[in-house]
Write a protein that holds these residues in place. Structure first.
Motif, short mmCIF file in Angstrom:
data_model
loop_
_atom_site.label_atom_id
_atom_site.label_comp_id
_atom_site.label_asym_id
_atom_site.label_seq_id
_atom_site.Cartn_x
_atom_site.Cartn_y
_atom_site.Cartn_z
N LEU A 144 -32.24 13.79 -43.93
CA LEU A 144 -33.08 12.67 -44.36
C LEU A 144 -34.06 12.21 -43.29
CD1 LEU A 144 -30.70 10.26 -46.29
CD2 LEU A 144 -32.30 11.94 -47.20
N PHE A 145 -35.15 11.65 -43.74
CA PHE A 145 -36.12 11.04 -42.85
C PHE A 145 -35.49 9.80 -42.19
CE2 PHE A 145 -36.23 8.40 -46.46
CZ PHE A 145 -37.04 7.29 -46.26
N LEU A 146 -36.05 9.35 -41.10
CA LEU A 146 -35.52 8.18 -40.40
C LEU A 146 -36.16 6.88 -40.87
CD1 LEU A 146 -35.36 9.62 -36.77
CD2 LEU A 146 -33.51 9.41 -38.45
N GLU A 147 -37.46 6.95 -41.15
CA GLU A 147 -38.17 5.75 -41.57
C GLU A 147 -39.57 6.12 -42.06
OE1 GLU A 147 -38.93 3.16 -38.22
OE2 GLU A 147 -39.47 4.84 -36.96
N TYR A 148 -40.17 5.21 -42.80
CA TYR A 148 -41.59 5.34 -43.14
C TYR A 148 -42.38 4.77 -41.97
CZ TYR A 148 -40.33 6.43 -47.94
OH TYR A 148 -39.81 7.02 -49.07
N TRP A 149 -43.35 5.51 -41.51
CA TRP A 149 -44.12 5.13 -40.34
C TRP A 149 -44.83 3.80 -40.57
CZ3 TRP A 149 -49.60 5.89 -38.89
CH2 TRP A 149 -49.81 5.73 -37.51
N ARG A 150 -44.54 2.85 -39.73
CA ARG A 150 -45.16 1.53 -39.75
C ARG A 150 -44.99 0.79 -41.08
NH1 ARG A 150 -50.85 2.29 -36.43
NH2 ARG A 150 -49.88 2.97 -34.50
N ASN A 151 -43.88 1.04 -41.75
CA ASN A 151 -43.66 0.38 -43.03
C ASN A 151 -42.16 0.03 -43.17
OD1 ASN A 151 -43.62 -0.54 -45.66
ND2 ASN A 151 -45.04 1.04 -46.39
N ALA B 218 -40.72 -2.48 -44.66
CA ALA B 218 -40.31 -2.92 -46.00
C ALA B 218 -39.98 -1.73 -46.89
CB ALA B 218 -41.39 -3.78 -46.64
N ALA B 219 -40.82 -0.70 -46.86
CA ALA B 219 -40.57 0.50 -47.67
C ALA B 219 -39.32 1.22 -47.19
CB ALA B 219 -41.78 1.44 -47.63
N THR B 220 -39.11 1.24 -45.88
CA THR B 220 -37.91 1.87 -45.32
C THR B 220 -36.65 1.14 -45.80
OG1 THR B 220 -39.12 2.64 -43.38
CG2 THR B 220 -36.72 2.55 -43.19
N ARG B 221 -36.66 -0.21 -45.73
CA ARG B 221 -35.51 -0.99 -46.19
C ARG B 221 -35.24 -0.76 -47.67
NH1 ARG B 221 -37.80 -4.93 -43.06
NH2 ARG B 221 -38.73 -5.93 -44.88
N ALA C 256 -36.01 2.00 -49.45
CA ALA C 256 -35.62 3.39 -49.73
C ALA C 256 -34.31 3.80 -49.07
CB ALA C 256 -36.73 4.34 -49.28
N LEU C 257 -33.98 3.24 -47.93
CA LEU C 257 -32.76 3.60 -47.21
C LEU C 257 -31.82 2.41 -47.20
CD1 LEU C 257 -34.15 5.51 -44.09
CD2 LEU C 257 -32.97 6.48 -46.06
N ARG C 258 -30.72 2.56 -47.95
CA ARG C 258 -29.73 1.48 -48.03
C ARG C 258 -28.33 2.08 -47.90
NH1 ARG C 258 -31.38 -0.69 -53.57
NH2 ARG C 258 -33.09 0.78 -53.55
N GLY C 259 -27.58 1.55 -46.96
CA GLY C 259 -26.21 2.01 -46.77
C GLY C 259 -26.10 3.48 -46.44
N GLY C 260 -27.12 4.03 -45.77
CA GLY C 260 -27.12 5.44 -45.41
C GLY C 260 -27.60 6.37 -46.51
N TRP C 261 -27.94 5.81 -47.66
CA TRP C 261 -28.41 6.62 -48.80
C TRP C 261 -29.90 6.43 -49.02
CZ3 TRP C 261 -25.28 9.98 -51.32
CH2 TRP C 261 -23.91 9.84 -51.13
N HIS C 262 -30.58 7.53 -49.36
CA HIS C 262 -32.00 7.47 -49.74
C HIS C 262 -32.08 7.28 -51.25
CE1 HIS C 262 -36.15 8.28 -50.39
NE2 HIS C 262 -35.96 9.49 -50.86
N TYR C 263 -32.64 6.16 -51.68
CA TYR C 263 -32.86 5.88 -53.09
C TYR C 263 -34.18 6.55 -53.47
CZ TYR C 263 -29.06 2.48 -53.18
OH TYR C 263 -27.83 1.88 -53.13
N THR C 264 -34.09 7.66 -54.20
CA THR C 264 -35.26 8.51 -54.43
C THR C 264 -36.25 7.96 -55.46
OG1 THR C 264 -34.23 9.77 -56.22
CG2 THR C 264 -33.87 10.56 -53.95
N GLY C 265 -35.77 7.13 -56.38
CA GLY C 265 -36.64 6.70 -57.48
C GLY C 265 -36.69 7.73 -58.60
N ASP C 266 -35.99 8.86 -58.42
CA ASP C 266 -35.92 9.88 -59.46
C ASP C 266 -34.70 9.61 -60.33
OD1 ASP C 266 -38.16 11.29 -58.54
OD2 ASP C 266 -36.94 12.51 -57.18
#
Length: 161
Positions: free
Chosen positions: A78-85, A87-90, A92-102
């Motif tokens: 997984l990616f670590l964070e969205y660059w300079r964002n 809010a988007a990182t928080r 998409a990444l919750r509890g170690g899981w990436h919420y894909t939106g798919d």
């Protein structure tokens, strides 16, 4: 990948496999080998060795085989964070899981199938309808060569009594 394309490629003798992933899950999160593709046509495959996948409902509970929900991915890929964002990182990444939106589901054999994007879903009369489903119905009609469902916001008109 749409079933008609898979069938057309198979009809030409071209072996195909599939993977599912995103930039955030580089390189991929599922894998469908070409040898399995005929038996599981339309599947994105099984979970790749380097990650875990959950399918959750709107109440964040894990769903069972055949139930469609949001796809969550966890792993060293997984990616670590969205660059300079932040809010988007928080988001998409919750509890170690990436919420894909798919939106997708697993079948009883552990093969994942994609349904659509969460933000594209339309709720009609209490039912979840995905643009991909509309596309498939239209393109399977003999009188339709190509189709694409596109969402549009419609403002409710005031009704004079």
């Amino acid at each position: 990948m749409p079933l008609p394309l898979i069938e057309a490629m198979r009809g030409k003798g071209i072996p195909m496999g599939q993977v599912y992933g995103a930039t955030e899950t580089g390189p991929y999160a599922t894998n469908l080998r070409a040898a399995e593709a005929a038996a599981k046509a339309g599947s994105a495959g099984q979970v790749a060795l380097h990650c875990e996948i959950r399918i959750i409902g709107t109440d964040d509970r894990d769903l069972t085989a055949g139930e469609a929900g949001e796809i969550l991915i966890r792993g060293g890929n997984l990616f670590l964070e969205y660059w300079r964002n932040e809010a988007a990182t928080r988001d998409a990444l919750r509890g170690g899981w990436h919420y894909t939106g798919d939106i997708g589901y697993f079948d009883e054999d552990g093969y994942m199938f994609l349904v659509d994007r969460k933000k594209e879903m339309i709720i009609v009369g209490g039912f979840n309808v995905y643009p991909r489903e509309i596309d498939e119905v239209l393109t399977n009609h003999a009188s339709v060569a190509e189709a694409a469902a596109v969402g549009a916001e419609v403002a409710e008109a005031a009704v004079d009594a």
